[in-house]
Scaffold this active site. Structure first.
Site, PDB file in Angstrom:
ATOM      1  N   CYS A   1      13.778  11.371   6.311  1.00  0.00           N
ATOM      2  CA  CYS A   1      13.589  11.016   7.719  1.00  0.00           C
ATOM      3  C   CYS A   1      14.857  11.227   8.535  1.00  0.00           C
ATOM      4  CB  CYS A   1      13.128   9.570   7.818  1.00  0.00           C
ATOM      5  SG  CYS A   1      14.149   8.474   6.836  1.00  0.00           S
TER       6      CYS A   1
ATOM      7  N   GLU B   1       9.795   1.849  10.535  1.00  0.00           N
ATOM      8  CA  GLU B   1      10.835   2.852  10.237  1.00  0.00           C
ATOM      9  C   GLU B   1      10.140   4.199  10.313  1.00  0.00           C
ATOM     10  OE1 GLU B   1      13.916   2.234   9.725  1.00  0.00           O
ATOM     11  OE2 GLU B   1      14.061   0.194   8.959  1.00  0.00           O
TER      12      GLU B   1
ATOM     13  N   GLU C   1       9.447  17.090  13.680  1.00  0.00           N
ATOM     14  CA  GLU C   1       9.886  17.039  12.277  1.00  0.00           C
ATOM     15  C   GLU C   1       9.227  18.183  11.514  1.00  0.00           C
ATOM     16  OE1 GLU C   1       8.703  12.921  11.130  1.00  0.00           O
ATOM     17  OE2 GLU C   1      10.754  12.854  10.373  1.00  0.00           O
TER      18      GLU C   1
ATOM     19  N   LYS D   1       0.888  -1.175   0.000  1.00  0.00           N
ATOM     20  CA  LYS D   1       0.000   0.000   0.000  1.00  0.00           C
ATOM     21  C   LYS D   1       0.925   1.224   0.000  1.00  0.00           C
ATOM     22  CE  LYS D   1      -1.863   3.090   2.043  1.00  0.00           C
ATOM     23  NZ  LYS D   1      -1.739   4.520   1.658  1.00  0.00           N
TER      24      LYS D   1
END
Ligand code: NAD
Length: 498
Positions: free
Chosen positions: A302, A268, A401, A192
């Site tokens: 990331c 992750e 972030e 997905k």
């Protein structure tokens, strides 16, 4: 590269490309069972792009059934290892043959420079799958020590049906990280992709089928997180979810696993990685690594070097040098061959990045340069690289972030203080230390609590090195020979002799 790539070349290719936006299930393209679709808005110019299947639980059921049937039939996992290797290598060859087309799809979806898609993303996807394809006929099982009256085989067996849920920042690379080892281990997969970046995944699955990966072994179902990702993660017949994405959704995935069938989970997740620069460092090297480490891919990385921890006496000098490097990281339309960075993923995300920049100023950090909306005349979603100085680690821009090209510089006085700030984060994905004192380099790299720590460089890696995080950056590792372990488990077969 001998061929000359111009903006006109990519524009023509973009017009000619036949784009497939349907699901790929059991070896064939199909619409969502509900017939629903959604349209992807292209981040490079804000115009409508591909139409994609808006899938729901019923489509996931179909794909999981196809994956389960193919797994149980043994059509893939019981093939001779050499044969599976050849098929996967054929797939890699097809990916390389279709590199321009895949690069174009990636750039349409995510707005990164098409030359970066071609030379980095497509290349690393193919290289990653090749790495695991080559392992297939080199993996041995074990015989455990027993007395002479018994023989105990310790077999490493595939788990079954893997659900892979992936993000939009490096779609092809991360899809390759999941598909390579899970398929090499003999599993069947339902992928997905993020709703923002499904095109390359659909094409990858079709190429896999063309290479000879049997129907049902690799399925792609597109749609939104809640509508498509959630039913996959909750599905009782999925054995594992391999997830890359935000920490917030990672936590939901663990909950879904617990609520359903206790499927395994590998996560992750996000990061807020520190890059520590001491006053004895090579400042040119540090500036270059910090700038590229943070601004590459428009900061949508990331493990980006988003927190610059710099010894107080050199902050101004280092930030000036970072500004000089940032000026060479050209922000242009993604079809320009000279573009180093392109658009952010979507309008809403650009607004979030700009609002976090505004917050940084309100909180009292000083914007040294950049961090502004750019190229707005294109209709696309661009933000220029920039740095905040004199920030503190408790500011929102230092803790959360931003996922845009924004670096936050936090001054420190001592090594102890630098380490305290570096580790004062919920994340533990990556970090770096710049110093010419090698004792300190090793001391600090051991003390940074992160999955990868670089010394006097940033973002260097190859497939032999595991990648992943500690703390709320997740668990489980992509890349390297170890990645295959999470898609397998040990099975003991004990035979007793008379
Ligand atoms: P996201 O968490 O919003 O989405 C990731 C995927 O999860 C998408 O496919 C999305 O559709 C799906 N999803 C969303 N809600 C869901 C739900 N309720 N159930 C199941 N699936 C759901 O992340 P994103 O915005 O696509 O990507 C950016 C994030 O990914 C950042 O936090 C970044 O740090 C992280 N990331 C981590 C790594 C790593 O290797 N550690 C690599 C790349 C990106």
């Amino acid at each position: 590269m001998s061929k000359e790539y111009t903006r006109a070349y990519w524009e023509k290719l973009g017009q000619e490309l036949k784009i497939e936006g349907r699901n790929f299930i059991n070896g064939a393209f199909c619409d969502a069972l509900s017939g629903q679709t959604f349209v992807r808005i292209r981040p490079m110019d804000g115009k409508p792009g591909a139409t994609l299947a808006r899938s729901s639980a019923a489509d996931i059921d179909l794909a999981v059934k196809a994956a389960r049937d193919s797994f149980e039939s043994g059509v893939w996992r019981h093939k001779e290892p050499l044969e599976r290797k050849k098929i996967m290598l054929k797939w890699v060859e097809l990916i390389r043959q279709h590199a321009e087309e895949l690069a174009m799809l990636e750039t349409f979806d995510v707005g990164k420079p098409v030359m970066a898609s071609l030379t980095v993303d497509v290349r690393l996807c193919a290289d990653g799958i090749q790495f695991y394809a080559e392992m297939i006929d080199k993996m041995y099982d074990e015989i455990a020590p027993t007395g002479p009256k018994a023989r105990a085989l310790v077999r490493k067996v595939p788990l079954g049906v893997i659900g892979a849920i992936t993000p939009w920042n490096y779609p092809m690379i991360i899809d390759g990280w999941k598909l390579g080892p899970s398929l090499a281990a003999g599993n069947s997969v339902v992928l997905k992709p993020a709703e923002q970046s499904s095109l390359s995944a659909i094409r990858l699955a079709a190429l896999a089928h063309e290479a000879g990966i049997p129907a049902g072994v690799l399925n792609v179902v597109t749609g939104y997180g809640e509508e498509t990702g959630k039913p996959l993660a909750l599905h009782p017949d999925v054995d594992m979810i391999a997830f890359t994405g935000s920490t917030e959704v990672g936590k939901l995935i663990m909950g879904y696993a617990a609520q359903s069938n206790l499927k395994r989970v590998a996560l992750e997740l996000g990061g807020k990685s520190p890059l520590i620069v001491f006053d004895d460092a090579d400042l040119d090297a540090a500036a270059s690594a910090a700038a590229w480490g943070c601004f590459y891919n428009s900061g949508e990385t990331c493990h980006a070097s988003t927190r610059l921890l710099v010894q107080r006496s050199i902050q101004d000098k280092l930030v000036k040098k970072i500004e000089e490097v940032a000026r060479t990281i050209t922000l242009e339309h993604p079809f320009e061959p000279s573009a180093a960075i392109g658009a952010l993923i979507e309008e809403e995300h650009m607004k979030k990045v700009l609002s976090m920049i505004a917050d940084g100023e309100k909180e009292g950090a000083r914007r040294a340069f950049g961090a502004e909306r750019a190229l707005s005349e294109t209709g696309g979603y661009y933000v220029s690289p920039g740095v905040f100085v004199d920030a503190s680690n408790d500011m929102r821009i230092a803790r959360q972030e931003i996922f845009g090209p924004v670096m936050v510089s936090i001054p420190f006085d001592t090594e102890e203080e630098a380490l305290k700030i570096a580790n004062d984060t919920i994340y533990g994905l990556a970090g770096a230390v710049f110093t010419t004192n090698m004792d300190r380099a090793h001391r600090v790299s051991e003390a940074i609590h992160a999955g990868t720590v670089w010394i006097n460089t940033y973002d260097m890696s190859n497939f032999a090195t595991p990648f992943g995080g500690f703390k709320q950056s997740g668990f489980g590792r992509d890349r390297s020979v170890h990645a295959i372990d999470k898609y397998c488990d040990y099975k003991t077969i004990w035979q007793q002799f008379n």
